[in-house]
Design a protein around this motif. Structure first.
Motif, PDB file in Angstrom:
ATOM      1  N   GLU A   1       0.817  -1.211   0.000  1.00 30.27           N
ATOM      2  CA  GLU A   1       0.000   0.000   0.000  1.00 30.27           C
ATOM      3  C   GLU A   1       0.853   1.265   0.000  1.00 30.27           C
ATOM      4  O   GLU A   1       0.606   2.212   0.734  1.00 30.27           O
TER       5      GLU A   1
ATOM      6  N   HIS B   1      -2.748  -2.618 -12.124  1.00 29.15           N
ATOM      7  CA  HIS B   1      -3.317  -3.024 -10.833  1.00 29.15           C
ATOM      8  C   HIS B   1      -3.198  -1.890  -9.823  1.00 29.15           C
ATOM      9  O   HIS B   1      -4.156  -1.585  -9.099  1.00 29.15           O
TER      10      HIS B   1
ATOM     11  N   ARG C   1      -5.735   0.799 -10.699  1.00 32.12           N
ATOM     12  CA  ARG C   1      -7.109   0.398 -10.380  1.00 32.12           C
ATOM     13  C   ARG C   1      -7.372   0.492  -8.882  1.00 32.12           C
ATOM     14  O   ARG C   1      -8.415   0.983  -8.453  1.00 32.12           O
ATOM     15  N   GLU C   2      -6.416   0.011  -8.073  1.00 31.97           N
ATOM     16  CA  GLU C   2      -6.609   0.036  -6.630  1.00 31.97           C
ATOM     17  C   GLU C   2      -6.667   1.468  -6.109  1.00 31.97           C
ATOM     18  O   GLU C   2      -7.456   1.782  -5.215  1.00 31.97           O
ATOM     19  N   THR C   3      -5.841   2.341  -6.678  1.00 33.97           N
ATOM     20  CA  THR C   3      -5.852   3.739  -6.250  1.00 33.97           C
ATOM     21  C   THR C   3      -7.174   4.399  -6.597  1.00 33.97           C
ATOM     22  O   THR C   3      -7.754   5.145  -5.800  1.00 33.97           O
TER      23      THR C   3
ATOM     24  N   ARG D   1     -10.032   2.899  -6.989  1.00 38.31           N
ATOM     25  CA  ARG D   1     -11.062   2.305  -6.130  1.00 38.31           C
ATOM     26  C   ARG D   1     -11.046   2.955  -4.752  1.00 38.31           C
ATOM     27  O   ARG D   1     -12.088   3.284  -4.187  1.00 38.31           O
ATOM     28  N   TRP D   2      -9.839   3.159  -4.224  1.00 43.04           N
ATOM     29  CA  TRP D   2      -9.707   3.805  -2.918  1.00 43.04           C
ATOM     30  C   TRP D   2     -10.202   5.246  -2.987  1.00 43.04           C
ATOM     31  O   TRP D   2     -10.867   5.731  -2.071  1.00 43.04           O
TER      32      TRP D   2
END
Length: 256
Positions: free
Chosen positions: A30, A178, A181-183, A185-186
């Motif tokens: 993270e 990836h 995408r995670e950033t 989403r957060w």
């Protein structure tokens, strides 16, 4: 910087596998997005033969920017493309396919890119798009997938980057996509929480103001709400702001 020349294909694949495995641990830690993408670009530059440096172009609201840290001369190559609105990195992001370019062969098509590349001593570049779907480790076209940007690998050799190198570069885009995408989403989750807090806060102000108006004017809840709406329209101010100002006025009256 990667080793010069093209080693045995199995060795190249092994190097890429090890690099991507290390990136998986980074993504799980993270870290800030820019740090993760910088690690992806660095790993690609170290694993792909003849690579001198690598950068990552990210599209934010359609506007490109380089997030992976690079030397000034390399960064200037990306910036020249952004300023001109054309170049291999933007082309790869637009058509969602890998694009190989050389300083000797693309002077007419992308003169700004070629001029900046020559100044940096770069003679070849391969750009691979970052796609939103989970199957980005494939060079197939992806018209149905959102383009997030591109991974750009630069070389001092005009003969760098054979088809296998392009295939391996696609693997690194998986890690970068990836992280993006995670950033996102957060960020969406954080925005939803912020919007909910705002809604709860403004809703409470409106209810308190309506109750105060009912007490002051001896009117019904609906009549009090109509008064707030009329003031909002007359002053061209949002309803919750009218309510907040009214409550502040009452508080000042009590204090006075």
């Amino acid at each position: 910087m990667a080793t010069q020349g093209s080693p045995d294909p199995l060795a190249r694949m092994d190097d890429t596998t090890k690099a991507v495995a290390a990136l998986r641990e980074v993504a799980a830690a993270e870290e800030p997005l820019d740090d993760v993408l910088t690690r992806v670009a660095t790993a690609a530059a170290q694993a792909i033969p003849d690579a001198e440096a690598a950068t990552i172009t990210v599209l934010t609201s359609g506007e490109p920017r380089t997030v992976a840290i690079a030397e000034e001369l390399i960064l200037a190559i990306d910036n020249a493309q952004y300023a001109a609105g054309r170049g291999p990195s933007l082309r790869a992001a637009t058509v969602r396919r890998s694009v190989r370019s050389t300083a000797s062969g693309d002077g007419l098509r992308w003169p700004e890119f070629v001029a900046a590349a020559r100044q940096a001593g770069i003679r070849a570049c391969v750009s691979v798009p970052l796609l939103s779907a989970s199957d980005t480790a494939s060079p197939r076209r992806g018209e149905d997938r959102e383009s997030l940007g591109a991974l750009n690998v630069y070389s001092l050799s005009a003969t760098a980057f054979d088809p296998l190198d392009e295939q391996l570069t696609w693997v690194f885009t998986t890690a970068a996509s990836h992280a993006l995408r995670e950033t996102r989403r957060w960020q969406r989750a954080r925005d939803q929480v912020a919007n909910l807090r705002t809604a709860l806060s403004t809703g409470a102000d409106i209810e308190q103001a309506r109750g105060a108006l009912m007490a002051v004017h001896s009117c019904t809840a609906d009549e009090a709400f109509v008064r707030l709406v009329e003031h909002s329209r007359h002053q061209n101010v949002m309803l919750h702001e009218i309510a907040r100002r009214f409550l502040l006025f009452l508080q000042q009256q009590r204090s006075g």
